[in-house]
Design a protein around this motif. Structure first.
Motif, PDB file in Angstrom:
ATOM      1  N   ILE A  44       0.862  -1.187   0.000  1.00 13.73           N
ATOM      2  CA  ILE A  44       0.000   0.000   0.000  1.00 13.73           C
ATOM      3  C   ILE A  44       0.895   1.233   0.000  1.00 13.73           C
ATOM      4  O   ILE A  44       1.847   1.328   0.791  1.00 13.73           O
ATOM      5  CB  ILE A  44      -0.910   0.015   1.252  1.00 13.73           C
ATOM      6  CG1 ILE A  44      -1.798  -1.235   1.286  1.00 13.73           C
ATOM      7  CG2 ILE A  44      -1.770   1.271   1.274  1.00 13.73           C
ATOM      8  CD1 ILE A  44      -2.600  -1.362   2.565  1.00 13.73           C
ATOM      9  N   PRO A 101       1.993   4.615   1.117  1.00 17.84           N
ATOM     10  CA  PRO A 101       1.735   5.440   2.310  1.00 17.84           C
ATOM     11  C   PRO A 101       1.062   6.776   1.991  1.00 17.84           C
ATOM     12  O   PRO A 101       0.335   7.333   2.823  1.00 17.84           O
ATOM     13  CB  PRO A 101       3.154   5.664   2.887  1.00 17.84           C
ATOM     14  CG  PRO A 101       3.961   4.515   2.357  1.00 17.84           C
ATOM     15  CD  PRO A 101       3.408   4.227   1.001  1.00 17.84           C
ATOM     16  N   ASP A 138      -1.347   7.198   0.106  1.00 19.48           N
ATOM     17  CA  ASP A 138      -2.790   6.975  -0.057  1.00 19.48           C
ATOM     18  C   ASP A 138      -3.519   6.867   1.281  1.00 19.48           C
ATOM     19  O   ASP A 138      -4.721   6.592   1.312  1.00 19.48           O
ATOM     20  CB  ASP A 138      -3.039   5.697  -0.859  1.00 19.48           C
ATOM     21  CG  ASP A 138      -2.612   5.837  -2.315  1.00 19.48           C
ATOM     22  OD1 ASP A 138      -2.552   6.980  -2.798  1.00 19.48           O
ATOM     23  OD2 ASP A 138      -2.344   4.806  -2.957  1.00 19.48           O
ATOM     24  N   LEU A 139      -2.799   7.062   2.386  1.00 16.87           N
ATOM     25  CA  LEU A 139      -3.390   6.853   3.710  1.00 16.87           C
ATOM     26  C   LEU A 139      -3.555   8.160   4.484  1.00 16.87           C
ATOM     27  O   LEU A 139      -2.704   9.057   4.406  1.00 16.87           O
ATOM     28  CB  LEU A 139      -2.522   5.899   4.534  1.00 16.87           C
ATOM     29  CG  LEU A 139      -2.262   4.517   3.948  1.00 16.87           C
ATOM     30  CD1 LEU A 139      -1.355   3.706   4.871  1.00 16.87           C
ATOM     31  CD2 LEU A 139      -3.569   3.761   3.709  1.00 16.87           C
ATOM     32  N   ARG A 140      -4.657   8.261   5.223  1.00 15.41           N
ATOM     33  CA  ARG A 140      -4.818   9.318   6.219  1.00 15.41           C
ATOM     34  C   ARG A 140      -4.955   8.639   7.579  1.00 15.41           C
ATOM     35  O   ARG A 140      -5.865   7.815   7.784  1.00 15.41           O
ATOM     36  CB  ARG A 140      -6.064  10.163   5.935  1.00 15.41           C
ATOM     37  CG  ARG A 140      -6.128  11.400   6.852  1.00 15.41           C
ATOM     38  CD  ARG A 140      -7.361  12.248   6.645  1.00 15.41           C
ATOM     39  NE  ARG A 140      -8.537  11.660   7.248  1.00 15.41           N
ATOM     40  CZ  ARG A 140      -9.675  11.406   6.610  1.00 15.41           C
ATOM     41  NH1 ARG A 140      -9.766  11.685   5.320  1.00 15.41           N
ATOM     42  NH2 ARG A 140     -10.699  10.876   7.239  1.00 15.41           N
ATOM     43  N   ILE A 141      -4.067   8.983   8.495  1.00 12.66           N
ATOM     44  CA  ILE A 141      -4.038   8.321   9.803  1.00 12.66           C
ATOM     45  C   ILE A 141      -4.434   9.326  10.876  1.00 12.66           C
ATOM     46  O   ILE A 141      -3.787  10.372  11.054  1.00 12.66           O
ATOM     47  CB  ILE A 141      -2.639   7.741  10.088  1.00 12.66           C
ATOM     48  CG1 ILE A 141      -2.247   6.744   8.991  1.00 12.66           C
ATOM     49  CG2 ILE A 141      -2.615   7.065  11.456  1.00 12.66           C
ATOM     50  CD1 ILE A 141      -0.855   6.185   9.126  1.00 12.66           C
ATOM     51  N   ILE A 147      -7.428   4.607  10.348  1.00 18.79           N
ATOM     52  CA  ILE A 147      -6.704   4.752   9.087  1.00 18.79           C
ATOM     53  C   ILE A 147      -7.704   4.712   7.927  1.00 18.79           C
ATOM     54  O   ILE A 147      -8.535   3.794   7.855  1.00 18.79           O
ATOM     55  CB  ILE A 147      -5.652   3.641   8.900  1.00 18.79           C
ATOM     56  CG1 ILE A 147      -4.691   3.603  10.099  1.00 18.79           C
ATOM     57  CG2 ILE A 147      -4.868   3.846   7.611  1.00 18.79           C
ATOM     58  CD1 ILE A 147      -3.673   2.494  10.030  1.00 18.79           C
ATOM     59  N   HIS A 168      -8.069   4.666   3.746  1.00 19.02           N
ATOM     60  CA  HIS A 168      -7.426   4.520   2.444  1.00 19.02           C
ATOM     61  C   HIS A 168      -8.151   5.448   1.480  1.00 19.02           C
ATOM     62  O   HIS A 168      -9.286   5.195   1.071  1.00 19.02           O
ATOM     63  CB  HIS A 168      -7.520   3.064   1.970  1.00 19.02           C
ATOM     64  CG  HIS A 168      -6.776   2.787   0.701  1.00 19.02           C
ATOM     65  ND1 HIS A 168      -7.408   2.490  -0.484  1.00 19.02           N
ATOM     66  CD2 HIS A 168      -5.446   2.791   0.423  1.00 19.02           C
ATOM     67  CE1 HIS A 168      -6.502   2.300  -1.426  1.00 19.02           C
ATOM     68  NE2 HIS A 168      -5.311   2.472  -0.908  1.00 19.02           N
ATOM     69  N   MET A 211      -3.470  -1.338  10.532  1.00 21.19           N
ATOM     70  CA  MET A 211      -2.893  -1.538   9.200  1.00 21.19           C
ATOM     71  C   MET A 211      -3.110  -2.975   8.728  1.00 21.19           C
ATOM     72  O   MET A 211      -3.356  -3.232   7.549  1.00 21.19           O
ATOM     73  CB  MET A 211      -1.398  -1.214   9.219  1.00 21.19           C
ATOM     74  CG  MET A 211      -1.067   0.242   8.989  1.00 21.19           C
ATOM     75  SD  MET A 211      -1.647   0.851   7.368  1.00 21.19           S
ATOM     76  CE  MET A 211      -0.708  -0.178   6.241  1.00 21.19           C
ATOM     77  N   LEU A 264      -6.666  -3.124   7.544  1.00 20.56           N
ATOM     78  CA  LEU A 264      -6.821  -2.384   6.291  1.00 20.56           C
ATOM     79  C   LEU A 264      -6.255  -3.174   5.116  1.00 20.56           C
ATOM     80  O   LEU A 264      -6.879  -3.270   4.052  1.00 20.56           O
ATOM     81  CB  LEU A 264      -6.114  -1.030   6.394  1.00 20.56           C
ATOM     82  CG  LEU A 264      -6.230  -0.134   5.148  1.00 20.56           C
ATOM     83  CD1 LEU A 264      -7.667   0.336   4.971  1.00 20.56           C
ATOM     84  CD2 LEU A 264      -5.287   1.057   5.255  1.00 20.56           C
ATOM     85  N   ARG A 265      -5.074  -3.751   5.302  1.00 22.25           N
ATOM     86  CA  ARG A 265      -4.462  -4.541   4.241  1.00 22.25           C
ATOM     87  C   ARG A 265      -5.358  -5.718   3.855  1.00 22.25           C
ATOM     88  O   ARG A 265      -5.515  -6.039   2.681  1.00 22.25           O
ATOM     89  CB  ARG A 265      -3.090  -5.059   4.692  1.00 22.25           C
ATOM     90  CG  ARG A 265      -2.021  -3.992   4.750  1.00 22.25           C
ATOM     91  CD  ARG A 265      -0.773  -4.511   5.466  1.00 22.25           C
ATOM     92  NE  ARG A 265      -0.302  -5.737   4.847  1.00 22.25           N
ATOM     93  CZ  ARG A 265       0.413  -5.786   3.730  1.00 22.25           C
ATOM     94  NH1 ARG A 265       0.731  -4.645   3.117  1.00 22.25           N
ATOM     95  NH2 ARG A 265       0.806  -6.921   3.226  1.00 22.25           N
TER      96      ARG A 265
END
Length: 424
Positions: free
Chosen positions: A274, A276, A278-281, A303, A305, A328, A331-332
Motif C-alpha cells: 500500500i 503510504p 494513499d493513507l490518512r491516519i 486509518i 485509504h 494496518m 486495512l491490508r
C-alpha cells in the motif's frame, strides 16, 4: 535424462495409460457417500462419490487430453533439437508445465499398474487351490483399497490450487437484526471461532472488541494465523441466524436474530503493498471500558485509504504504535479481499465457486436452540447439539469439512466443463 526416462514409462497404443478409465472397477460401497449442495439458489446438486466422478465421460476425456499435452511437452524438452524448435521462453513454459503435471501423470501410471495387478488377481480367484484363492482374495482387497486412494489423489491433484488458501486471515463479527439478543449471539459465535482456532492450533489475536451493556458484542475482529486457517475459515463468512427464546424475553416467545461473519485473507507484505501517500491516519482518545488511561491518551488509531474510502480502526491496545500496527493489518486484509473478489469475478464470470458468494447478505446457517440443531443451508446439512457445536470443536469441524468437499467438487466440475470447451 529424467524427462526421457519418464517418456519411456508412458504406455503406448492399447496399453495407453487412460485405457484404465474405460474398464469398470467393482463398486466400493463404503465410499458411496452422497450429500446435497446448493448455494443461494434452490437447485440441489448431488455430491458425487469418487466412483461416480470417474465414471463420467468428461473426466475420461479431460485426462486423455492432459496425457497427450504432457507427452508433447515432454518430447519437446527432451529433444536434442529443442533450441531450433522453439525459443527460450516457450521452452521454459513447457518445462514448467511438465514439472506441474508430473505428479498427476505419475499417479495415473501407478493406478494403471494396480489395474493390471487386480486383473491378474481375478484370474487366481478361479484356481483350484483354496489356499491360493484365499491369498488372492486378500491381495484383491488390498488392490481395491490402493485403487481408491490413487483415484482420490488424482482428483485432489486436478482441483485448482488457490494461492490465497495459504494465507492467514482477519475475522470480523458484527451484530445484525435483533438488538441485544443479536449482540449476545455475536459474542457466542466469536467465542466459537476462538475455540475453533484453539482446536486447530492456530493463533487468535483480538484486534477489536466492542461490547454491549448485557455482555454481548456489537463488533469484534481478530487476526488468525496457522496452517490452512483461511482455507477452512473462508466457508464461515456470511449471515448466521439464531432462533431461540432470548434471556431478555419475559413471555417465553421465540425470537429470530442475525449476525454477520466476514473472513478476509491476510496478504504477505511482499505480495501486496500500500502506498503510504494513499493513507490518512487519525488518532483519538479510546472509548469504552479500560479505566482512566483509556480516556486520557490518544491511543486509538483510525486509518483511511483515500482512493477507496476503506476504513480500519483499532483501540484494543494501550500503545498507539500497536494499535496502528493492528489497524494496518485490518486495512491490508480489506483491500486485499476487494482485489481478490474483483479478480475472482473476472476469472469465474460471477460463478459462486466457493459455495455461495461469502457475502454479508447471504444467510448461510441457522442455529435453532429449541430443536437443538444447526443447519447449513448451502449443503442442506444438519447436525444436533448446539452447545457442543458452539465449542468450535468436532461438530464444527465436521460441517466445515463437508463444505470443503462440496467446494472441491464444484471446482472440479467447473474445471472439466472449461477443459472440454477448450479442447472441443
Amino acid at each position: 535424462m529424467a524427462f526421457r526416462r519418464l517418456v519411456n514409462l508412458l504406455p503406448r497404443g492399447k496399453d495407453s495409460t487412460f485405457s484404465l478409465w474405460r474398464t469398470p472397477f467393482p463398486k466400493l460401497s463404503q465410499y458411496d457417500i452422497t450429500r446435497t449442495l446448493h448455494t443461494t439458489t434452490p437447485v440441489m446438486v448431488k455430491l458425487l462419490s469418487v466412483d461416480e466422478i470417474f465414471a463420467q465421460r468428461s473426466l475420461q476425456e479431460h485426462l486423455r487430453k492432459m496425457e497427450m499435452e504432457y507427452s508433447e511437452c515432454l518430447q519437446v524438452v527432451s529433444s536434442s533439437l529443442t533450441e531450433e524448435q522453439c525459443n527460450e521462453e516457450e521452452l521454459r513454459a513447457k518445462r514448467t508445465k511438465v514439472s506441474v503435471m508430473a505428479p498427476l501423470i505419475q499417479t495415473i501410471i501407478e493406478l494403471e499398474t494396480k489395474h493390471k495387478e487386480i486383473a491378474e488377481t481375478e484370474m487366481l480367484l478361479k484356481d483350484e487351490d483354496s489356499g491360493l484363492r484365499e491369498l488372492a482374495e486378500m491381495e484383491r482387497e488390498s488392490c481395491l483399497k490402493d485403487i481408491q486412494e490413487l483415484r482420490q489423489k488424482i482428483l485432489d491433484l486436478l482441483i485448482p490450487k488457490e494461492e490465497v488458501d495459504l494465507s492467514d486471515l482477519i475475522l470480523e463479527v458484527t451484530a445484525g437484526i435483533g438488538g441485544q439478543e443479536a449482540m449476545l449471539f455475536t459474542a457466542e459465535v466469536f467465542d466459537m471461532y476462538q475455540g475453533f482456532a484453539q482446536h486447530h492450533g492456530w493463533s487468535f489475536d483480538i484486534l477489536e472488541h466492542m461490547t454491549s451493556d448485557l455482555g454481548g458484542l456489537r463488533h469484534a475482529s481478530a487476526s488468525i494465523s496457522g496452517p490452512e486457517s483461511y482455507k477452512r475459515m473462508k466457508f464461515e463468512a456470511g449471515v448466521h441466524r439464531v432462533q431461540r427464546v432470548p434471556k431478555t424475553e419475559k413471555q417465553g416467545r421465540m425470537h429470530t436474530s442475525t449476525m454477520t461473519v466476514a473472513v478476509l485473507p491476510q496478504p504477505a507484505e511482499i505480495s501486496f503493498t500500500i502506498n503510504p501517500k494513499d493513507l490518512r491516519i487519525d488518532t483519538k482518545r479510546a472509548s469504552g471500558a479500560g479505566g482512566q488511561h483509556v480516556n486520557t491518551t490518544d491511543s486509538a488509531v483510525r486509518i483511511v485509504h483515500l482512493p477507496t474510502g476503506v476504513v480500519a480502526e483499532c483501540q484494543q491496545e494501550r500503545s498507539q504504535l500497536k494499535n496502528r500496527e493492528k489497524a494496518m493489518k485490518v486495512l491490508r486484509a480489506k483491500l486485499y479481499s476487494m482485489k481478490l473478489e474483483e479478480e475472482t469475478s473476472k476469472r469465474y464470470n460471477q460463478r459462486k465457486i466457493q459455495i455461495g458468494t461469502k457475502g454479508r447478505s447471504e444467510k448461510i446457517r441457522t442455529y435453532n436452540f429449541a430443536q437443538d440443531r444447526i443447519t447449513d443451508h448451502r449443503i442442506s446439512m444438519t447436525v444436533h447439539n448446539v452447545k457442543s457445536f458452539l465449542l468450535g470443536e468436532d461438530l464444527l469441524d465436521e460441517m466445515n469439512s463437508s463444505l470443503q468437499e462440496s467446494s472441491n467438487q464444484e471446482a472440479l466440475m467447473e474445471l472439466l466443463d472449461e477443459g472440454n470447451e477448450q479442447w472441443s
